[in-house]
Write a protein that holds these residues in place. Sequence first.
Motif, short mmCIF file in Angstrom:
data_model
loop_
_atom_site.label_atom_id
_atom_site.label_comp_id
_atom_site.label_asym_id
_atom_site.label_seq_id
_atom_site.Cartn_x
_atom_site.Cartn_y
_atom_site.Cartn_z
N TRP A 137 44.18 46.46 24.33
CA TRP A 137 42.89 47.03 24.26
C TRP A 137 41.74 46.28 25.07
CZ3 TRP A 137 42.74 51.28 22.13
CH2 TRP A 137 43.75 51.76 21.23
N PHE A 138 41.95 46.31 26.23
CA PHE A 138 41.10 45.53 27.31
C PHE A 138 40.90 44.12 27.15
CE2 PHE A 138 41.01 49.90 28.30
CZ PHE A 138 39.67 50.32 29.36
N SER A 139 41.65 43.35 26.66
CA SER A 139 41.55 42.01 26.37
C SER A 139 42.77 41.45 26.42
CB SER A 139 40.82 42.17 24.97
OG SER A 139 40.38 40.65 24.83
N ARG A 193 49.49 51.83 35.19
CA ARG A 193 49.76 51.88 36.74
C ARG A 193 48.58 51.25 37.65
NH1 ARG A 193 54.12 55.73 37.64
NH2 ARG A 193 54.38 56.81 35.82
N SER A 194 48.92 50.69 38.59
CA SER A 194 47.94 50.09 39.56
C SER A 194 46.87 50.87 39.74
CB SER A 194 48.63 49.14 40.58
OG SER A 194 49.40 50.35 41.25
N HIS A 195 47.06 51.95 40.12
CA HIS A 195 46.18 53.15 40.75
C HIS A 195 45.02 53.56 39.55
CE1 HIS A 195 48.92 56.21 38.70
NE2 HIS A 195 47.66 56.65 38.34
N ASP A 226 37.53 48.04 37.65
CA ASP A 226 38.02 46.88 38.26
C ASP A 226 38.73 46.08 36.87
OD1 ASP A 226 38.45 45.30 40.52
OD2 ASP A 226 37.68 43.73 38.98
N LEU A 227 39.89 45.77 37.21
CA LEU A 227 40.63 44.78 36.14
C LEU A 227 39.90 43.44 36.07
CD1 LEU A 227 43.00 44.64 34.08
CD2 LEU A 227 44.27 43.85 36.09
N MET A 274 37.33 44.99 33.54
CA MET A 274 37.92 45.09 32.12
C MET A 274 38.26 43.46 31.51
SD MET A 274 41.61 46.43 30.86
CE MET A 274 41.53 48.05 31.37
N MET A 275 38.40 42.57 32.50
CA MET A 275 38.81 41.13 32.16
C MET A 275 38.03 40.21 32.55
SD MET A 275 41.58 41.50 30.17
CE MET A 275 42.12 39.96 30.02
N ARG A 276 36.81 40.50 32.81
CA ARG A 276 35.58 39.58 33.13
C ARG A 276 35.52 38.62 32.06
NH1 ARG A 276 29.22 40.80 34.37
NH2 ARG A 276 28.60 38.82 34.87
N HIS A 277 35.38 39.13 30.83
CA HIS A 277 34.95 38.23 29.67
C HIS A 277 36.09 37.03 29.66
CE1 HIS A 277 38.64 39.73 27.22
NE2 HIS A 277 38.33 40.98 27.65
N PHE A 278 37.15 37.26 30.20
CA PHE A 278 38.16 36.12 30.24
C PHE A 278 38.19 35.38 31.45
CE2 PHE A 278 42.53 34.68 31.03
CZ PHE A 278 42.69 33.92 30.15
N PHE A 279 37.71 35.99 32.63
CA PHE A 279 38.07 35.04 33.81
C PHE A 279 36.61 34.50 33.88
CE2 PHE A 279 41.49 38.05 34.70
CZ PHE A 279 42.53 37.12 34.80
#
Length: 233
Positions: free
Chosen positions: A102-104, A148-150, A160-161, A165-170
Amino acid sequence: MRVHLVHAHPEPRSFVSAMRDVIANEFIDMGATVTVSDLYQMGFNPVLSARDFESRKCSDYLVYALEQRHGYETGSLSQEIRDEVANVLAADVLGFTFPIYWFSVPAILKGWIERIFLSGPMYGGKRLYDRGGLKGKRSFAAMALGGRSHMFGSAGIHGDLETGMMRHFFQGTLGYVGLAVYRPFVAYHVPYVTDHDRAEMLDGLRRYTRDLERQPQMVTPDIGAFDHTLARR
């Protein structure tokens, strides 16, 4: 070099668990000391509460971040938290293996972050990003997902992943506490590909791990570019 891996997957025979094992074995082969927190296997409790503190600074009203500081300073954090904090502080490199849900990150890993990345020794006030408490340590993640990557990137349906989507983590987690953050290893479409494809993904992860120090690092904010209120100068 000491590497600590935080693993979040409930199935020990899963592809994500295989990623954990590949990473651990590669680092061991390179002479590193590797420790692992397997959160599901440990039965790690992801729910923060007043029980995380053996004694309280304020017994009648819980401000979790302030009690984290008090608990760290007085040695009154719960044993589970003390053990995990010790692993983090002892590590030169922190690695995370998990599926994207779920995006996280999985809820158990989110709970680990909330309970273990302590206010005070790891962040607080202007002690964040390049001035965070874990500055000098490095971090990376190996993630798996069904997409899929595309589907990702500026033209992808999800955006962007890593910085979307994962900016909150990185940025908002690893970078926030001062860790240098390597670009992650991402295994796409994992449940739907062949065993041969998954084996090739694991070979790619071996190469990624061996070359970790040469992987590009993600950009996090420079606190020097902001004033005492954290407004840009």
